[in-house]
Design a protein around this motif. Sequence first.
Motif, mmCIF file in Angstrom:
data_model
loop_
_atom_site.group_PDB
_atom_site.id
_atom_site.type_symbol
_atom_site.label_atom_id
_atom_site.label_comp_id
_atom_site.label_asym_id
_atom_site.label_seq_id
_atom_site.Cartn_x
_atom_site.Cartn_y
_atom_site.Cartn_z
ATOM 1 N N UNK A 267 0.841 -1.208 0.000
ATOM 2 C CA UNK A 267 0.000 0.000 0.000
ATOM 3 C C UNK A 267 0.874 1.255 0.000
ATOM 4 N N UNK A 268 1.795 1.302 -0.935
ATOM 5 C CA UNK A 268 2.747 2.409 -0.977
ATOM 6 C C UNK A 268 2.066 3.720 -1.330
ATOM 7 N N UNK A 269 2.604 4.785 -0.768
ATOM 8 C CA UNK A 269 2.084 6.132 -0.970
ATOM 9 C C UNK A 269 3.183 7.001 -1.569
ATOM 10 N N UNK A 270 2.812 8.065 -2.262
ATOM 11 C CA UNK A 270 3.853 8.963 -2.805
ATOM 12 C C UNK A 270 4.809 9.468 -1.725
ATOM 13 N N UNK A 271 4.316 9.659 -0.518
ATOM 14 C CA UNK A 271 5.192 10.134 0.557
ATOM 15 C C UNK A 271 6.177 9.083 1.047
ATOM 16 N N UNK A 272 6.084 7.867 0.528
ATOM 17 C CA UNK A 272 7.078 6.839 0.840
ATOM 18 C C UNK A 272 8.307 6.962 -0.055
ATOM 19 N N UNK A 273 8.253 7.862 -1.021
ATOM 20 C CA UNK A 273 9.398 8.078 -1.899
ATOM 21 C C UNK A 273 10.601 8.548 -1.094
ATOM 22 N N UNK A 274 11.711 7.831 -1.228
ATOM 23 C CA UNK A 274 12.903 8.138 -0.445
ATOM 24 C C UNK A 274 14.020 7.179 -0.853
ATOM 25 N N UNK A 275 15.197 7.421 -0.329
ATOM 26 C CA UNK A 275 16.274 6.449 -0.403
ATOM 27 C C UNK A 275 16.196 5.586 0.845
ATOM 28 N N UNK A 276 16.181 4.287 0.653
ATOM 29 C CA UNK A 276 16.021 3.344 1.754
ATOM 30 C C UNK A 276 17.361 2.684 2.072
ATOM 31 N N UNK A 277 17.646 2.609 3.368
ATOM 32 C CA UNK A 277 18.906 2.052 3.846
ATOM 33 C C UNK A 277 18.641 0.930 4.833
ATOM 34 N N UNK A 278 19.464 -0.102 4.778
ATOM 35 C CA UNK A 278 19.458 -1.055 5.876
ATOM 36 C C UNK A 278 20.663 -0.775 6.767
ATOM 37 N N UNK A 279 20.508 -1.086 8.025
ATOM 38 C CA UNK A 279 21.552 -0.863 9.015
ATOM 39 C C UNK A 279 21.582 -2.058 9.951
ATOM 40 N N UNK A 280 22.702 -2.271 10.590
ATOM 41 C CA UNK A 280 22.832 -3.416 11.476
ATOM 42 C C UNK A 280 23.683 -3.077 12.684
ATOM 43 N N UNK A 281 23.432 -3.817 13.738
ATOM 44 C CA UNK A 281 24.196 -3.655 14.971
ATOM 45 C C UNK A 281 24.092 -4.947 15.760
ATOM 46 N N UNK A 282 25.146 -5.258 16.490
ATOM 47 C CA UNK A 282 25.088 -6.415 17.369
ATOM 48 C C UNK A 282 24.052 -6.177 18.468
ATOM 49 N N UNK A 283 23.251 -7.180 18.734
ATOM 50 C CA UNK A 283 22.153 -7.047 19.695
ATOM 51 C C UNK A 283 22.654 -6.592 21.049
ATOM 52 N N UNK A 284 23.827 -7.067 21.480
ATOM 53 C CA UNK A 284 24.287 -6.727 22.824
ATOM 54 C C UNK A 284 24.668 -5.254 22.956
#
Length: 136
Positions: A91-108
Amino acid sequence: EVRLVESGGGLVQAGGSLRLSCSASGFNDDPWSSDDPVATAWFRQVPGKEQEGLGCLSGYDGATYYADSVAGRFTISIDKTKNTVSLQMDTLKPEDTATYYCAAQYVHKLRWTRPYLLAARSYDYWGQGTQVTVSS
Protein backbone atom coordinates in the motif's frame (compact mmCIF):
# COMPACT_ATOMS: atom_id res chain seq x y z
CA GLU A 1 34.75 -6.31 6.98
CA VAL A 2 31.01 -5.94 7.46
CA ARG A 3 29.11 -5.19 4.30
CA LEU A 4 25.40 -4.49 3.76
CA VAL A 5 24.00 -4.30 0.24
CA GLU A 6 20.44 -3.23 -0.49
CA SER A 7 18.56 -4.16 -3.62
CA GLY A 8 15.02 -4.08 -4.95
CA GLY A 9 14.37 -0.38 -5.22
CA GLY A 10 12.56 1.14 -8.17
CA LEU A 11 9.49 2.93 -9.41
CA VAL A 12 6.03 1.79 -8.34
CA GLN A 13 2.55 3.27 -8.54
CA ALA A 14 0.69 4.38 -5.44
CA GLY A 15 -1.09 1.45 -3.84
CA GLY A 16 1.46 -1.00 -5.14
CA SER A 17 4.06 -3.10 -3.38
CA LEU A 18 7.81 -3.41 -3.43
CA ARG A 19 10.22 -5.71 -1.64
CA LEU A 20 13.67 -4.54 -0.64
CA SER A 21 16.45 -6.91 0.36
CA CYS A 22 19.55 -6.36 2.45
CA SER A 23 22.35 -8.86 2.03
CA ALA A 24 24.70 -8.99 5.01
CA SER A 25 28.25 -10.29 5.11
CA GLY A 26 31.32 -9.97 7.29
CA PHE A 27 29.66 -10.54 10.64
CA ASN A 28 30.54 -13.45 12.87
CA ASP A 29 29.93 -16.96 11.65
CA ASP A 30 26.22 -16.94 12.38
CA PRO A 31 24.76 -13.46 12.98
CA TRP A 32 21.37 -14.96 13.69
CA SER A 33 22.52 -17.34 16.38
CA SER A 34 21.94 -16.84 20.07
CA ASP A 35 25.68 -16.43 20.77
CA ASP A 36 26.22 -12.98 19.30
CA PRO A 37 23.21 -12.08 17.21
CA VAL A 38 22.73 -9.08 14.98
CA ALA A 39 19.73 -6.79 14.69
CA THR A 40 18.87 -5.25 11.36
CA ALA A 41 16.89 -2.08 10.78
CA TRP A 42 15.54 -0.15 7.83
CA PHE A 43 15.68 3.62 7.47
CA ARG A 44 14.74 6.05 4.75
CA GLN A 45 15.78 9.56 3.92
CA VAL A 46 14.45 12.33 1.74
CA PRO A 47 16.87 15.08 0.69
CA GLY A 48 16.89 17.86 3.25
CA LYS A 49 15.32 15.74 5.98
CA GLU A 50 16.67 13.52 8.73
CA GLN A 51 16.76 9.78 8.40
CA GLU A 52 13.54 8.13 9.50
CA GLY A 53 13.67 4.79 11.30
CA LEU A 54 11.11 2.39 9.86
CA GLY A 55 11.59 -0.86 11.72
CA CYS A 56 13.99 -3.25 13.34
CA LEU A 57 14.27 -7.02 13.52
CA SER A 58 16.19 -8.84 16.22
CA GLY A 59 18.34 -11.69 15.01
CA TYR A 60 18.13 -13.17 18.49
CA ASP A 61 14.41 -13.84 18.78
CA GLY A 62 12.89 -12.41 15.59
CA ALA A 63 11.10 -9.63 17.46
CA THR A 64 10.16 -6.67 15.29
CA TYR A 65 9.53 -3.02 16.03
CA TYR A 66 7.96 -0.57 13.59
CA ALA A 67 7.46 3.16 13.29
CA ASP A 68 3.84 4.29 13.44
CA SER A 69 4.14 5.70 9.92
CA VAL A 70 4.63 2.26 8.39
CA ALA A 71 3.14 -0.19 10.90
CA GLY A 72 0.64 -2.44 9.16
CA ARG A 73 2.04 -1.61 5.69
CA PHE A 74 5.71 -2.60 5.98
CA THR A 75 7.03 -5.94 7.19
CA ILE A 76 10.59 -6.94 8.00
CA SER A 77 11.58 -10.57 7.65
CA ILE A 78 14.74 -12.63 7.57
CA ASP A 79 16.07 -15.48 5.46
CA LYS A 80 18.80 -16.91 7.65
CA THR A 81 20.01 -19.31 4.98
CA LYS A 82 20.84 -16.37 2.72
CA ASN A 83 21.87 -13.84 5.40
CA THR A 84 19.27 -11.55 3.91
CA VAL A 85 16.79 -9.27 5.61
CA SER A 86 13.83 -8.04 3.58
CA LEU A 87 11.48 -5.10 3.83
CA GLN A 88 8.09 -5.83 2.26
CA MET A 89 6.32 -2.58 1.51
CA ASP A 90 2.60 -2.66 0.71
CA THR A 91 0.00 0.00 0.00
CA LEU A 92 2.75 2.41 -0.98
CA LYS A 93 2.08 6.13 -0.97
CA PRO A 94 3.85 8.96 -2.81
CA GLU A 95 5.19 10.13 0.56
CA ASP A 96 7.08 6.84 0.84
CA THR A 97 9.40 8.08 -1.90
CA ALA A 98 12.90 8.14 -0.45
CA THR A 99 16.27 6.45 -0.40
CA TYR A 100 16.02 3.34 1.75
CA TYR A 101 18.91 2.05 3.85
CA CYS A 102 19.46 -1.05 5.88
CA ALA A 103 21.55 -0.86 9.02
CA ALA A 104 22.83 -3.42 11.48
CA GLN A 105 24.20 -3.66 14.97
CA TYR A 106 25.09 -6.41 17.37
CA VAL A 107 22.15 -7.05 19.70
CA HIS A 108 24.29 -6.73 22.82
CA LYS A 109 25.07 -3.11 21.90
CA LEU A 110 21.42 -2.07 21.63
CA ARG A 111 18.84 -0.91 24.15
CA TRP A 112 15.53 -2.57 23.45
CA THR A 113 13.21 0.40 23.40
CA ARG A 114 11.47 1.47 20.22
CA PRO A 115 12.89 5.01 20.16
CA TYR A 116 16.42 3.66 20.51
CA LEU A 117 15.94 0.92 17.93
CA LEU A 118 14.58 3.42 15.38
CA ALA A 119 17.41 5.93 15.88
CA ALA A 120 20.14 6.03 13.26
CA ARG A 121 22.82 6.67 15.89
CA SER A 122 22.19 3.20 17.34
CA TYR A 123 23.68 1.42 14.33
CA ASP A 124 27.31 1.09 13.28
CA TYR A 125 26.87 -0.67 9.94
CA TRP A 126 25.09 0.75 6.92
CA GLY A 127 24.33 -0.11 3.33
CA GLN A 128 24.68 2.29 0.42
CA GLY A 129 20.94 2.79 -0.04
CA THR A 130 18.41 2.06 -2.75
CA GLN A 131 15.95 4.53 -4.27
CA VAL A 132 12.21 3.97 -4.04
CA THR A 133 9.90 6.23 -6.02
CA VAL A 134 6.13 6.02 -5.66
CA SER A 135 4.15 7.78 -8.36
CA SER A 136 0.67 9.15 -7.77
